[in-house]
Design an enzyme around this catalytic site. Structure first.
Site, PDB file in Angstrom:
ATOM      1  N   ALA A 195       3.188   6.007  -2.670  1.00  0.00           N
ATOM      2  CA  ALA A 195       4.389   6.764  -3.036  1.00  0.00           C
ATOM      3  C   ALA A 195       4.515   6.907  -4.550  1.00  0.00           C
ATOM      4  O   ALA A 195       4.838   7.983  -5.061  1.00  0.00           O
ATOM      5  CB  ALA A 195       5.635   6.089  -2.453  1.00  0.00           C
ATOM      6  N   GLY A 211       0.813  -1.218   0.000  1.00  0.00           N
ATOM      7  CA  GLY A 211       0.000   0.000   0.000  1.00  0.00           C
ATOM      8  C   GLY A 211       0.844   1.263   0.000  1.00  0.00           C
ATOM      9  O   GLY A 211       0.547   2.241  -0.693  1.00  0.00           O
ATOM     10  N   CYS A 212       1.933   1.245   0.764  1.00  0.00           N
ATOM     11  CA  CYS A 212       2.810   2.417   0.852  1.00  0.00           C
ATOM     12  C   CYS A 212       3.553   2.642  -0.464  1.00  0.00           C
ATOM     13  O   CYS A 212       3.778   3.781  -0.871  1.00  0.00           O
ATOM     14  CB  CYS A 212       3.787   2.255   2.010  1.00  0.00           C
ATOM     15  SG  CYS A 212       2.927   2.177   3.610  1.00  0.00           S
ATOM     16  N   THR A 213       3.911   1.560  -1.134  1.00  0.00           N
ATOM     17  CA  THR A 213       4.576   1.679  -2.430  1.00  0.00           C
ATOM     18  C   THR A 213       3.612   2.252  -3.456  1.00  0.00           C
ATOM     19  O   THR A 213       3.967   3.162  -4.218  1.00  0.00           O
ATOM     20  CB  THR A 213       5.116   0.308  -2.886  1.00  0.00           C
ATOM     21  OG1 THR A 213       6.077  -0.148  -1.920  1.00  0.00           O
ATOM     22  CG2 THR A 213       5.769   0.395  -4.253  1.00  0.00           C
TER      23      THR A 213
END
Length: 156
Positions: free
Chosen positions: A49, A44-46
């Site tokens: 970003a 999710g963070c990738t």
């Protein structure tokens, strides 16, 4: 401390992936997209970003700076940036003090386990350092576009 739309955003000072110390006040005169995310290199963070990366020029066109914050150390941020070609700074909040000031350090539950971590959140700070908008419990899909649209309609 509580963070409230319309009030001054809490000042902070954190190490960035480029080795410099960054303060919110460094960006006086620019809009700031301050986004808190749980962990480098996670799915999710990738995605989040990379969404910010893909819209980076549009934010720049609106005089907006993107700053990502997580509890990961600077070295982890550097790997994350290099792997995904991220054109903005990631800040290391290893002691989660800034996350606490922005009220995004929360008790979380996963597979019956309780632990503290970042609740994915984004804060849009105007050119005067005031909190213009906040997004809490962010769902990644479509979020970056929403933040961009907010700035375009309200702060440009």
């Amino acid at each position: 401390m509580t963070v409230e739309v319309g009030k001054k955003a809490p000042e902070f000072e954190l190490k960035a992936n480029n080795g410099e110390t960054v303060k919110l006040s460094d960006y006086q005169g620019k809009n700031v997209v301050l986004y808190f995310y749980p962990k480098d290199m996670t799915p999710g963070c990738t995605t989040e970003a990379c969404d910010f990366r893909d819209h980076h020029e549009s934010f720049e066109d609106l005089d907006a700076v993107i700053l990502g914050v997580s509890p990961d150390p600077v070295e982890s941020h550097e790997k994350f940036i290099n792997k995904h070609d991220l054109p903005f700074l990631l800040l290391a909040d290893e002691d989660h003090k800034v996350a606490e000031e922005y009220d995004v350090w929360k008790l979380k539950k996963n597979f019956g386990k309780e632990y503290y971590g970042i609740e994915r959140s984004t804060f849009i700070i105007d050119k005067n350092g005031n909190l213009a908008e906040d997004y809490r419990k962010v769902k990644v899909d479509g979020h970056v576009e929403s933040a961009l649209e907010y700035i375009r309609e309200n702060l440009s």
